[in-house]
Structure formats: structure tokens, C-alpha cells
Write an enzyme that holds these catalytic residues in place. Sequence first.
Site, PDB file in Angstrom:
ATOM      1  N   ILE A 131       0.841  -1.194   0.000  1.00  0.00           N
ATOM      2  CA  ILE A 131       0.000   0.000   0.000  1.00  0.00           C
ATOM      3  C   ILE A 131       0.882   1.253   0.000  1.00  0.00           C
ATOM      4  CG2 ILE A 131      -1.841   1.259   1.211  1.00  0.00           C
ATOM      5  CD1 ILE A 131      -2.760  -1.490   0.257  1.00  0.00           C
TER       6      ILE A 131
ATOM      7  N   CYS B 184       7.175  -0.663   8.624  1.00  0.00           N
ATOM      8  CA  CYS B 184       6.490  -0.839   7.346  1.00  0.00           C
ATOM      9  C   CYS B 184       7.489  -1.280   6.283  1.00  0.00           C
ATOM     10  CB  CYS B 184       5.802   0.446   6.896  1.00  0.00           C
ATOM     11  SG  CYS B 184       4.920   0.182   5.344  1.00  0.00           S
TER      12      CYS B 184
HETATM   13  C1  LIG Z   1      -3.530  -3.622   3.642  1.00  0.00           C
HETATM   14  C2  LIG Z   1      -2.720  -3.485   4.895  1.00  0.00           C
HETATM   15  C3  LIG Z   1      -2.315  -2.215   5.314  1.00  0.00           C
HETATM   16  C4  LIG Z   1      -1.561  -2.064   6.473  1.00  0.00           C
HETATM   17  N1  LIG Z   1      -1.199  -0.809   6.879  1.00  0.00           N
HETATM   18  C5  LIG Z   1      -0.504  -0.650   8.051  1.00  0.00           C
HETATM   19  C6  LIG Z   1      -0.174   0.647   8.542  1.00  0.00           C
HETATM   20  O1  LIG Z   1      -0.532   1.673   7.962  1.00  0.00           O
HETATM   21  N2  LIG Z   1       0.543   0.736   9.699  1.00  0.00           N
HETATM   22  C7  LIG Z   1       0.932  -0.380  10.402  1.00  0.00           C
HETATM   23  O2  LIG Z   1       1.559  -0.254  11.450  1.00  0.00           O
HETATM   24  N3  LIG Z   1       0.606  -1.610   9.962  1.00  0.00           N
HETATM   25  C8  LIG Z   1      -0.101  -1.785   8.818  1.00  0.00           C
HETATM   26  N4  LIG Z   1      -0.428  -3.049   8.389  1.00  0.00           N
HETATM   27  C9  LIG Z   1       0.001  -4.232   9.174  1.00  0.00           C
HETATM   28  C10 LIG Z   1      -1.123  -4.740  10.074  1.00  0.00           C
HETATM   29  O3  LIG Z   1      -1.520  -3.759  11.009  1.00  0.00           O
HETATM   30  C11 LIG Z   1      -0.672  -6.014  10.822  1.00  0.00           C
HETATM   31  O4  LIG Z   1       0.471  -5.729  11.583  1.00  0.00           O
HETATM   32  C12 LIG Z   1      -0.335  -7.159   9.891  1.00  0.00           C
HETATM   33  O5  LIG Z   1      -1.211  -7.184   8.800  1.00  0.00           O
HETATM   34  C13 LIG Z   1      -0.396  -8.530  10.589  1.00  0.00           C
HETATM   35  O6  LIG Z   1      -1.661  -8.821  11.106  1.00  0.00           O
HETATM   36  P1  LIG Z   1      -2.791  -9.662  10.322  1.00  0.00           P
HETATM   37  O7  LIG Z   1      -2.142 -10.905   9.812  1.00  0.00           O
HETATM   38  O8  LIG Z   1      -3.862  -9.933  11.343  1.00  0.00           O
HETATM   39  O9  LIG Z   1      -3.253  -8.800   9.224  1.00  0.00           O
HETATM   40  C14 LIG Z   1      -1.198  -3.222   7.226  1.00  0.00           C
HETATM   41  C15 LIG Z   1      -1.606  -4.480   6.801  1.00  0.00           C
HETATM   42  C16 LIG Z   1      -2.374  -4.634   5.654  1.00  0.00           C
HETATM   43  C17 LIG Z   1      -2.804  -6.007   5.237  1.00  0.00           C
END
Ligand SMILES: Cc1cc2nc3c(=O)[nH]c(=O)nc-3n(C[C@H](O)[C@H](O)[C@H](O)COP(=O)(O)O)c2cc1C
Lengths: 252, 304
Positions: free
Chosen positions: B70, B132
Site C-alpha cells: 500500500i 512498514c
Molecule cells: C492492507 C494493509 C495495510 C496495512 N497498513 C498498516 C499501517 O498503515 N501501519 C501499520 O503499522 N501496519 C499496517 N499493516 C500491518 C497490520 O496492522 C498487521 O500488523 C499485519 O497485517 C499482521 O496482522 P494480520 O495478519 O492480522 O493482518 C497493514 C496491513 C495490511 C494487510
Amino acid sequence: MKFIDARVIDNVSVAEEYYEMSFSWPSEETPLPGQFLTIRASDRTTPLLRRPFAFSRFDDGVARIIYQKRGDATAILAAKTRDEPLNVVGPLGNIFPVPRDSGRPVLVAGGVGIGPIFFFAEHIRAHNPLLVVGARTRGLLPAESCPHGIETVYATDDGSFGFHGTVVDVLKTTYSTDDNWILYLCGPEPMLKAGHEFATERRVPAWVSLEQTMGCAVGACMGCAVRVTGGLGYARVCTEGPVFDSREIVWT
Amino acid sequence: MDLSVKIGSTTFTNPLGVASGTFGYGSEYEKLIDLAEIGTLYTKAVTPRPRPGNSIPRIIETASGLLNSIGLANVGMVGFVEQKLPFLATLSCSVVVNVAGDDPDEYREVVEYLDRHDTVNTIKGYEVNISCPNVKCGGLALGTDPRQVEQLTRLLKKTTDKPIIMKLTPNVTDITVPARAAEAGGADAVSCINTLVGMVIDTSLKKTVLPAGTGGLSGPAVFPVALAMVYRTARAVTIPVIGLGGIMTADHAVQFLLAGASAVQVGTANFVDPNIAVDVLRGIEKYAETERLTTIQDFHTFIE
Ligand SMILES: Cc1cc2nc3c(=O)[nH]c(=O)nc-3n(C[C@H](O)[C@H](O)[C@H](O)COP(=O)(O)O)c2cc1C
Ligand SMILES: Cc1cc2nc3c(=O)[nH]c(=O)nc-3n(C[C@H](O)[C@H](O)[C@H](O)COP(=O)(O)OP(=O)(O)OC[C@H]3O[C@@H](n4cnc5c(N)ncnc54)[C@H](O)[C@@H]3O)c2cc1C
Ligand code: FES
């Protein structure tokens, strides 16, 4: 937009690899042409994400989609039978704007773009639309699902049915300068781009419905971005779209 | 039963959060779920200036996972205060703002600006995204260097009285190193994990699917990796650890809590089914009830 516990009513093949599914839909969430829904195909983790599909029709209590079997999610959908539950969120996204002036709406559909175009054709029947439906070959044309009583031109790339050529070739041969057209297109990107170029040359307004891989489908993830000329240079297909003025799009 | 969680000066009513970047700024999901049920909403990252984000396509599904690029697309801190904060102020759940920047000063700039404009105390803490994988500066580079992690934490602790949660990257050899650095800098908590660096190649085009080459992997595929990282982090620091990565069910969330997490976040699963977050919370409560666990600390007594 709502979470809907739908039930499959019917799910039939309408052309090679194309299916039309009807399912229960609450009347208070009436969808409009251009809008889409997302389906969680199974409770498993593959396929993981919900998949977007455009509404192809709505009658009181019954919604429909026309979809192509492409990969995992659509293969699971194609195997669904009557009364199976369907995990749906919708309606989502914006709509095809109904023509305001006396211009003739010309609706162009190709590939998986047929569903929303058929829905719109029914919706603006009173505006006397011209429908142009294209496919690679005859077997891929879902002739039975086409709206009846609307002037329709078919085109196939191999000439096996209707006009021999692309839908944009149809536009080029049909158009004359006194025509006051307004174009609506949904289908593969090269078709949309060719449609946009035709529209720019002839100074015809054109609306295109775009596809992009989606994450959330509700505007939260910025995953479904497409390049546009205004703002920060990107718009979300799920929220600002899927229907855009073709001049807003940065075509590549 | 009291499953509330204290982080710094803030008490969060329950251990469930929705993860940054997967829940926008809340309003996007308003019609689909009851936001009052969620404990904490972590916003999309906020940077000093608006960011358009990375080239497209930005998302591709992988085996039980999601690879994203993203690129921190967001409205910027001024846009956030004008367009997003008023809605967030109406919510009964806690709001934590995820903060990102190109260098330490940008992080400070955001926190300072938001603190100044949060007149009704909507923001209950900051989650600092030093992890990130999808931007060139700041982000990952900063998060893998313990010295910079400690300095940034200290800088932000000086800037605000609100809790500072440092969000750790899994893209390191030993996650306890940045975790300890965050604690040394005065962090009130750490959250882990952010996404894992991943790649997909389109063999017919002979090109990476994401124009940036690599992206960040999330979803159920990463769960066991995230769990092991949370387990190790919880044993390396004394501040609360917030566990996330791949939660799809209450059982996953309970595993994080048993491994030592004090709270959890649901991320990618929100895309799969917006009902999952609330189901996870209900499931945690039910587990606590059947197992006669009355506090979050009780979860931490089983696994060494
Ligand atoms: C589409 C998308 C956008 C994300 N944007 C951010 C963000 O802006 N800041 C951040 O700290 N983590 C971001 N993340 C990471 C998530 O907060 C999380 O740490 C990561 O996806 C792992 O958790 P999950 O497997 O439950 O999704 C993003 C993840 C996804 C999939
Ligand atoms: C607004 C919108 C409306 C659509 N309407 C229709 C329709 O009416 N009928 C129809 O047949 N198809 C429609 N599509 C495309 C449809 O979503 C894909 O065909 C479907 O996701 C394929 O899933 P799969 O698992 O079967 O195939 P996969 O093998 O996963 O994918 C095949 C192709 O589908 C696309 N795709 C995959 N995942 C997603 C996703 N999460 N979001 C969007 N696209 C994805 C990609 O281009 C991919 O190359 C629409 C897409 C969008 C964005
Ligand atoms: S799919 Fe998430 S913003 Fe459009």
C-alpha cells in the site's frame, strides 16, 4: 451497505465458463446498476479474500450476478446449489449515471463486464439504449441472459457470431457525426482503453466501470487504487468507483 | 471477569483491537459492525503530509495470506484532524493512532500536531510504525536498528503524555533486540508483528506482481511466526506486548494471550469477514469463563 445472509436460489451455466447465480436479497438494500457485492466463497483460508461481483439484475427479493469461472473462488461459487448459504456484503460502490439529456446511451459489454451492463440496459430501457456485446467467440456469449427487446449488436473476435471484430470496431462503424451518444463500458481493460480513445476522438462522454483486486472493498485499505488525473493521483475502485468518467483515468 | 488492559496511563476495556491499515479510520466499517464492541481501533498510519501510496497493483492473495504494497497511503495529519478525528470522537471504543514518517522528526511532528488538535482527548495512545516494509525511508530501516528504536521512543515519550506503543517488525534475526530497545527508550508497550517481507512472481509475464518487487505478508499464513515472536518478546520485556498476525479465530487470539500477550489485534481477517473481530472477542471471553480465568494476567500463568 450491509452484511447479508443470502441463500442461493439458482446457479446455472449461461455460456462456456460463465454462470448466472440468483440469490435472496433484502428489498430495503436495493442495488443499482454499477454497484457490486462481495462474497466470501468458503470458510477456509484459501481462497482468503472476499471476491467482488457486479449485480446483473434485481427483482424484488432476488439479486443476480453473472460470473466467469476463473480461479479458486469462482470455482467454489460455480459448485453452489439451491438453498446453500451465501456470505455477502453489499451493495457497494457508485452507480452508472442515468443519462440526463436526449443523447442515446450506448452500452458496451465484454467478458465479465456483461452483468452490470445488462442490469443498466434494463434500468434505462425507456432511454432506448443500444447494447453492444462482445466476446472472443460464440460459445462465450451468454445470449439467453441478454435483456430482451433492446437493440443489441453482438461482436466476436473470430466472427463466429454477429459482427466480426471488437466492440469498439462496432462503435466505429455504427457512429455517425450527428449521433448524440453517451457511452457506458464494462469489460477487460484493453477494451475500456480503446473505448476511451474512441470517445475522446469523437468527443463523446464515456463512463467506464473498472476492476481492481480488492482487500476490504469498503474503502479502508487503499488496496484497490487506480491511477486518476486529480487529487493525489489515485482513486479507490471500491469507493470512488467502480464507475468513472473515462477522462479521469490515467490510461497506460 | 475483568479482561481490561492497562497500557501507560490508559485502561483499555478489553483486549481486542482492530489492526492499523485494515480498518481505515473506522467510518468505513460503521455500517457493517457495531464499533462499540471493539476495544481499540488502531487507525491507518498518519504521516505529516498526505501520501498517494505505491504503484498498482497493491494487493495479491497468496496461500492463506495477503501480500500488500500500500505504501502508507493516507490523508496526512491535517486531513486526519479535519476529516477523520471528528467521527472517531463519537465512538465509544478506544482510538489509537498509528504514526509513521520518513525520519524521527516526522514522527515527532505528527504526535505533536495530533496532541495539540485532539481537544476532546479522543486519542488514547500512539502506535509507532517503525516496521512498514513498503516505504523506502523510516519504517523498516529504522525499526531494525535498536539504537534508532530507543532514540525514537525516547523522543516521542518526551513529546506526549499519551501511551507510546512501538510496533515491531518481524523482519529481523532476533525480535527481542528492538523490543528491549523500545523498553529502554521508555515505551509503554510493544505490538508485534507487522507484515513479513514477501514476493510473488507472475511466471507468464516473468515479472514480480507488485511493481515494488516485494510487499508485506499478512493473514493466517503468518500466524505461527507471529505467535513465536510474541512468545519470545513477552519473555524479553516487562511492558505489555500486543500480539497480532494472522488471527482468524478466537483460538488464535487465546494462543497469543497464553503466549504472553496482554492484548491482540485482528487485521487481515477484517477483510475476510467483518464479523470476525467481534467473534474473536466473544470467544476470548467465553474461553476465560470456561477456564475460570478472571484477568489477562491469568492467561500468562500456564506457559513458561
Ligand atoms: C492492507 C494493509 C495495510 C496495512 N497498513 C498498516 C499501517 O498503515 N501501519 C501499520 O503499522 N501496519 C499496517 N499493516 C500491518 C497490520 O496492522 C498487521 O500488523 C499485519 O497485517 C499482521 O496482522 P494480520 O495478519 O492480522 O493482518 C497493514 C496491513 C495490511 C494487510
Ligand atoms: C468491482 C468489480 C466487479 C466485478 N464484477 C464481476 C462480475 O460481475 N463477474 C465476474 O465474473 N467477475 C467480476 N469481477 C472480477 C472477479 O472479482 C474476479 O473474477 C474474481 O475475484 C476471481 O476470483 P477467483 O478466485 O476465481 O480467481 P483468481 O485466480 O483468484 O483470480 C483471477 C483474477 O481475478 C482477479 N481477482 C482476484 N482476486 C481478486 C479480488 N480480491 N478482488 C478483485 N479481483 C480479484 C484478478 O484479476 C485475478 O487475476 C469484478 C471485479 C471487480 C473489482
Ligand atoms: S478494497 Fe480496500 S479500499 Fe478498496
